[in-house]
Each structure stands twice: as structure tokens, then as C-alpha cells.
Scaffold this motif. Structure first.
Motif, PDB file in Angstrom:
ATOM      1  N   GLY A 277       0.861  -1.046   0.105  1.00  0.00           N
ATOM      2  CA  GLY A 277      -0.107   0.007   0.124  1.00  0.00           C
ATOM      3  C   GLY A 277       1.003   1.195   0.130  1.00  0.00           C
ATOM      4  N   ALA A 278       0.445   2.158  -0.895  1.00  0.00           N
ATOM      5  CA  ALA A 278       1.370   3.592  -0.972  1.00  0.00           C
ATOM      6  C   ALA A 278       0.832   4.471  -0.032  1.00  0.00           C
ATOM      7  N   LYS A 279       1.697   5.088   0.775  1.00  0.00           N
ATOM      8  CA  LYS A 279       1.207   6.375   1.885  1.00  0.00           C
ATOM      9  C   LYS A 279       1.279   7.355   1.332  1.00  0.00           C
ATOM     10  N   GLY A 280       1.792   7.622   0.096  1.00  0.00           N
ATOM     11  CA  GLY A 280       2.019   9.100  -0.289  1.00  0.00           C
ATOM     12  C   GLY A 280       2.321   9.196  -1.958  1.00  0.00           C
ATOM     13  N   ARG A 281       2.776  10.424  -2.387  1.00  0.00           N
ATOM     14  CA  ARG A 281       2.953  10.493  -3.709  1.00  0.00           C
ATOM     15  C   ARG A 281       4.084  11.550  -3.907  1.00  0.00           C
ATOM     16  N   LEU A 282       5.084  11.177  -4.871  1.00  0.00           N
ATOM     17  CA  LEU A 282       6.036  12.433  -5.005  1.00  0.00           C
ATOM     18  C   LEU A 282       5.866  12.618  -6.717  1.00  0.00           C
ATOM     19  N   ARG A 283       5.628  13.923  -6.861  1.00  0.00           N
ATOM     20  CA  ARG A 283       5.485  14.292  -8.235  1.00  0.00           C
ATOM     21  C   ARG A 283       6.644  14.611  -9.057  1.00  0.00           C
ATOM     22  N   LEU A 284       6.929  13.853  -9.925  1.00  0.00           N
ATOM     23  CA  LEU A 284       8.393  14.134 -10.904  1.00  0.00           C
ATOM     24  C   LEU A 284       8.061  15.156 -12.083  1.00  0.00           C
ATOM     25  N   ASP A 285       9.194  15.759 -12.407  1.00  0.00           N
ATOM     26  CA  ASP A 285       9.350  16.451 -13.659  1.00  0.00           C
ATOM     27  C   ASP A 285       9.607  15.466 -14.825  1.00  0.00           C
ATOM     28  N   ASP A 286       9.520  16.030 -15.883  1.00  0.00           N
ATOM     29  CA  ASP A 286       9.796  15.042 -16.970  1.00  0.00           C
ATOM     30  C   ASP A 286      11.196  14.198 -17.153  1.00  0.00           C
ATOM     31  N   GLY A 287      12.252  15.204 -16.865  1.00  0.00           N
ATOM     32  CA  GLY A 287      13.467  14.386 -16.658  1.00  0.00           C
ATOM     33  C   GLY A 287      13.525  13.260 -15.718  1.00  0.00           C
ATOM     34  N   ALA A 288      12.931  13.727 -14.516  1.00  0.00           N
ATOM     35  CA  ALA A 288      13.222  12.579 -13.524  1.00  0.00           C
ATOM     36  C   ALA A 288      12.376  11.366 -13.987  1.00  0.00           C
ATOM     37  N   VAL A 289      11.288  11.455 -14.623  1.00  0.00           N
ATOM     38  CA  VAL A 289      10.432  10.170 -15.129  1.00  0.00           C
ATOM     39  C   VAL A 289      11.444   9.484 -16.204  1.00  0.00           C
ATOM     40  N   ALA A 290      12.129  10.314 -17.153  1.00  0.00           N
ATOM     41  CA  ALA A 290      12.677   9.382 -18.013  1.00  0.00           C
ATOM     42  C   ALA A 290      13.949   8.687 -17.245  1.00  0.00           C
ATOM     43  N   ALA A 291      14.521   9.316 -16.249  1.00  0.00           N
ATOM     44  CA  ALA A 291      15.531   8.654 -15.588  1.00  0.00           C
ATOM     45  C   ALA A 291      14.987   7.396 -15.077  1.00  0.00           C
ATOM     46  N   VAL A 292      14.047   7.438 -14.204  1.00  0.00           N
ATOM     47  CA  VAL A 292      13.408   6.491 -13.457  1.00  0.00           C
ATOM     48  C   VAL A 292      12.701   5.479 -14.250  1.00  0.00           C
ATOM     49  N   VAL A 293      12.035   5.668 -15.385  1.00  0.00           N
ATOM     50  CA  VAL A 293      11.207   4.525 -16.065  1.00  0.00           C
ATOM     51  C   VAL A 293      12.130   4.219 -17.135  1.00  0.00           C
ATOM     52  N   ARG A 294      12.759   4.917 -17.904  1.00  0.00           N
ATOM     53  CA  ARG A 294      13.626   4.487 -19.091  1.00  0.00           C
ATOM     54  C   ARG A 294      14.972   3.745 -18.628  1.00  0.00           C
ATOM     55  N   ARG A 295      15.784   4.881 -17.902  1.00  0.00           N
ATOM     56  CA  ARG A 295      17.234   4.453 -17.609  1.00  0.00           C
ATOM     57  C   ARG A 295      17.164   3.615 -16.153  1.00  0.00           C
ATOM     58  N   ARG A 296      16.053   3.572 -15.553  1.00  0.00           N
ATOM     59  CA  ARG A 296      16.140   2.826 -14.116  1.00  0.00           C
ATOM     60  C   ARG A 296      17.149   3.542 -13.105  1.00  0.00           C
ATOM     61  N   ARG A 297      17.174   4.540 -13.136  1.00  0.00           N
ATOM     62  CA  ARG A 297      18.047   5.353 -12.282  1.00  0.00           C
ATOM     63  C   ARG A 297      17.302   5.810 -10.919  1.00  0.00           C
ATOM     64  N   SER A 298      18.005   6.035  -9.739  1.00  0.00           N
ATOM     65  CA  SER A 298      17.417   6.527  -8.655  1.00  0.00           C
ATOM     66  C   SER A 298      17.046   7.647  -8.661  1.00  0.00           C
ATOM     67  N   LEU A 299      16.024   7.928  -7.850  1.00  0.00           N
ATOM     68  CA  LEU A 299      15.161   9.427  -7.683  1.00  0.00           C
ATOM     69  C   LEU A 299      15.991  10.419  -6.887  1.00  0.00           C
ATOM     70  N   LEU A 300      16.204  11.443  -7.479  1.00  0.00           N
ATOM     71  CA  LEU A 300      16.907  12.354  -6.574  1.00  0.00           C
ATOM     72  C   LEU A 300      15.991  13.642  -6.477  1.00  0.00           C
ATOM     73  N   ALA A 301      16.624  14.416  -5.263  1.00  0.00           N
ATOM     74  CA  ALA A 301      15.658  15.690  -4.896  1.00  0.00           C
ATOM     75  C   ALA A 301      15.364  16.347  -6.093  1.00  0.00           C
ATOM     76  N   ALA A 302      16.387  16.645  -6.638  1.00  0.00           N
ATOM     77  CA  ALA A 302      16.345  17.607  -7.948  1.00  0.00           C
ATOM     78  C   ALA A 302      15.167  17.480  -9.016  1.00  0.00           C
ATOM     79  N   GLY A 303      14.721  16.092  -9.161  1.00  0.00           N
ATOM     80  CA  GLY A 303      13.631  15.881 -10.095  1.00  0.00           C
ATOM     81  C   GLY A 303      12.318  15.620  -9.586  1.00  0.00           C
ATOM     82  N   ILE A 304      12.161  16.374  -8.209  1.00  0.00           N
ATOM     83  CA  ILE A 304      10.874  16.222  -7.687  1.00  0.00           C
ATOM     84  C   ILE A 304      10.023  17.648  -7.635  1.00  0.00           C
ATOM     85  N   ILE A 305       9.109  17.560  -8.098  1.00  0.00           N
ATOM     86  CA  ILE A 305       8.232  19.016  -8.004  1.00  0.00           C
ATOM     87  C   ILE A 305       7.089  19.035  -7.009  1.00  0.00           C
ATOM     88  N   GLY A 306       6.808  18.102  -6.455  1.00  0.00           N
ATOM     89  CA  GLY A 306       5.809  17.940  -5.310  1.00  0.00           C
ATOM     90  C   GLY A 306       5.570  16.806  -4.414  1.00  0.00           C
TER      91      GLY A 306
END
Length: 369
Positions: A277-306
Motif C-alpha cells: 500500500g502506498a502512503k503518499g506520492r512524489l510528483r516528478l518532472d519529465d527528466g526524472a520520469v525518463a531517468a526512473v522509467v527508461r534508464r532505471r536510475r534512482s530518484l534524486l531530490a532535483a527531479g521532484i516537483i511536489g
């Protein structure tokens, strides 16, 4: 024959799910003839050496007639009362029917806590493993008698997909009152049957309907979601009519087959992506989405918008793109209260104690879009 159908036909461990509308009627409760036909098909397949777990809806439907209820109740308390009466009738009917083939039935009632909580998940795995090793046929249902809105699976199609991965099944068979997946509502008459689903593009944009029987909670929407979940996790799926159960469990030359992804998710990553069960949401910018989904990278604070919700470090959160669509899930490394001051900032601009990933790649699962 497609690889998916061959996999279903050859599976040594199989999960079979049957819906309420295939077993019950609102006026008369359980339909013994339909139930016996399903059991005969399952018993025949077991006779070929396949281990089968049956996920069966129908407890609420089976309890309507004995309680003089004409239709499925809308309130939770009456649903639970019907399930309490119907679960006994359903278990007794299965025990008698499987007994004709000298097969023993074991009843397993689950709530979502049993797969969301990691310790419960592992305990459920052990229970299924032992039942199958002893030659029993586990019959699974959501524990409707005690499940509240907050801890419900929502439908047994999702439950079946979770159980299939939990027990390491080779395939999943979803049986209902619809014979296949169509590219629209089959009642319209102008739709076409989809025989094979080999990837997301085969089902993108199709519109499917909900259950029309008044007995089930799912319909094709939930079956399609369950099939996609299982297939994405590496489990081939066959969607077919309960009336064609014999063919579905023999040659699998019926219904719609879903090709499995090339690799199977580990139990932990499947739990993280589809069960926890998810307890919350992190909203990402397009660059972070590409890094997380396509390149399977870790999520950094710089890519979070909310940041949405209340959570602590170690909780599971959804990662969503700028449009609000969930693209991944992961274990967050910070409390919700810490993140607002961090979002959008480069790692080297953060205090030393915060210079690590918000969600590490090893704790992150991209989801099918």
C-alpha cells in the motif's frame, strides 16, 4: 499455438480464478451444475500432474437466497452478513464436488493485509506451499466477512494476480461469463475479439465494460488490469469463459492469451510494485520520469516537483508524472516533512546528511503505463 497458450497448457503450477456470475444467480444462489463442471475440469488437469490454486468468488452471491435478498446489497454490513452465510455454502459445495475425485479442499481467506504486510506475505507463501505439497486444493477468497473498505482487494481478479506471483505459478487462468477480451463492449455487436495480447500497444485505448450481472464487483476492467499485472510480472495469462473451462485447462485454445514479460519480478519487487500500500506520492518532472522509467536510475531530490501525503522513511510511495499518472513505486528514504525543503535542489546543494537518493534504484519498480 502461441507461446502464451503453450505455457498455460504446460503449466505445472496454475492459479484459476472464477467469478461470481459464473457460479451463482441472484434468485437461486449457487448453481451446482456450473460448479461441478468447473471442478471436473480442474480435477482433470490435476490428474495430469498440475498443482492448482482456485481463487473463487461467489460467497456473497451464495448467501443472498438463504437470507432472502434479491440482489447484491450495497452496504458493507449486509455484504459481510451475506458472505458469512455464503462462505459456508461455497466451501461445502466445493468440498463435496472435489470429493468425487478424492481431492481434499483447503479454504484460504485473505485480506489485503495478508499481501501488503511483508511478514504476512511470507506466511501466506508458506501456507500455500504446504497445502500444495500435501496434495490439497487451496480454494481462496477475499475474507468478505471481516474486510473493511480500507483493507479490501476490490475484486478477486486482482487477488488472483497477486496469488499467482505469491505461489510462483507458471500461469494464470481467469474465468468469467465473458468468452474473451474485445476491443469494446461485446454487447454492442460491432466489436472484435482480441485473441492475443503480446504487449501494451495491443490494449491501449480499448474501452471495456463493468459487470452487468449485479453479482460481481469487477467486470472486464478488473480482469484486464489483473491480466496486465500478471503478464508484466512474467506470468502468462488466459482469459476465457467459465463455460469453456475444460478447453481452457486442457489445450488453452480458447479466449484471449496474454504474453508474459521476458523476466519475472522477484517476490520483493512484485510486492513493492503491485501489493504494498502506498502512503503518499512524489510528483516528478519529465527528466526524472525518463531517468526512473527508461534508464532505471534512482530518484534524486532535483527531479521532484511536489510531495503529497503523510509518510515516513521506509514507506512505499507512488511516483507520478506531471499529468498525475503513476509511473513507478518505491521505498522513500525521507519523511514527508523533510522533502519540501529539498525538492528541486541538486545533491551537492543539500546538507551532508541529505545527500543520498530519495528513492534508490534497488527499491524502485517502474510500472506499465
Amino acid at each position: 499455438m502461441s507461446a502464451a497458450r503453450e505455457a498455460v497448457a504446460a503449466a505445472r503450477r496454475l492459479v484459476v480464478k472464477v467469478g461470481s456470475s459464473a457460479l451463482t444467480t441472484a434468485g437461486e444462489g449457487l448453481d451446482a451444475r456450473r460448479l461441478d463442471a468447473l471442478v471436473e475440469a480442474i480435477a482433470t488437469r490435476i490428474g495430469r500432474g498440475t498443482q492448482i490454486v482456485l481463487v473463487s468468488s461467489g460467497a456473497i452471491g451464495a448467501g443472498l437466497a438463504p437470507l432472502s435478498l434479491r440482489k447484491r446489497p450495497g452496504d458493507l454490513a449486509t455484504q459481510q452478513a451475506a458472505a458469512s452465510v455464503g462462505q459456508l455454502a461455497l466451501a461445502h459445495a466445493y468440498a463435496e464436488s472435489f470429493g468425487r475425485y478424492s481431492l481434499t479442499v483447503g479454504q484460504v481467506l485473505l485480506t489485503s493485509d495478508d499481501v501488503v504486510r511483508r511478514a504476512h506475505y511470507r506466511n501466506a507463501q508458506r501456507t500455500f506451499s504446504r497445502l500444495l505439497a500435501l496434495g490439497a486444493v487451496p480454494v481462496v477468497n477475499e475474507n468478505d466477512t471481516v474486510a473493511t473498505e480500507e483493507i479490501r482487494f476490490g475484486d478477486n481478479d486482482r487477488l488472483a494476480a497477486l496469488v499467482a506471483h505469491l505461489i510462483g505459478a507458471d500461469a494464470l487462468v481467469l474465468l468469467s461469463d465473458v468468452d474473451a477480451l474485445y476491443d469494446g463492449d461485446p454487447r454492442d455487436g460491432a466489436t472484435a475479439k482480441i485473441a492475443e495480447v503480446t504487449g501494451e500497444s495491443d490494449v491501449d485505448g480499448i474501452k471495456v465494460g463493468m459487470s452487468s450481472s449485479g453479482l460481481g464487483t469487477g467486470g472486464m476492467v478488473s480482469k484486464l488490469a489483473a491480466a496486465r499485472t500478471a503478464a508484466a510480472a512474467g506470468i502468462p495469462v488466459l482469459l476465457a469463459s467459465a463455460a469453456a473451462a475444460a478447453a481452457a485447462l486442457d489445450t488453452a485454445d480458447t479466449g484471449t492469451a496474454f504474453t508474459a514479460a521476458d523476466s519475472r519480478l522477484s517476490a520483493r519487487r512484485f510486492w513493492l510494485g503491485y501489493a504494498a500500500g502506498a502512503k503518499g506520492r512524489l510528483r516528478l518532472d519529465d527528466g526524472a520520469v525518463a531517468a526512473v522509467v527508461r534508464r532505471r536510475r534512482s530518484l534524486l531530490a532535483a527531479g521532484i516537483i511536489g510531495v503529497d501525503g503523510e509518510f515516513e522513511a521506509g514507506d512505499v510511495v507512488d511516483l507520478v508524472d506531471p499529468t498525475g499518472e503513476t509511473v513507478a513505486r518505491g521505498v522513500v528514504g525521507f519523511d514527508a516533512g523533510e522533502l519540501p525543503a529539498m525538492i528541486g535542489r541538486s545533491t551537492h546543494d543539500l546538507p551532508s546528511e541529505q545527500r543520498h537518493e530519495v528513492v534508490h534504484a534497488d527499491d524502485l519498480v517502474p510500472l506499465s503505463r
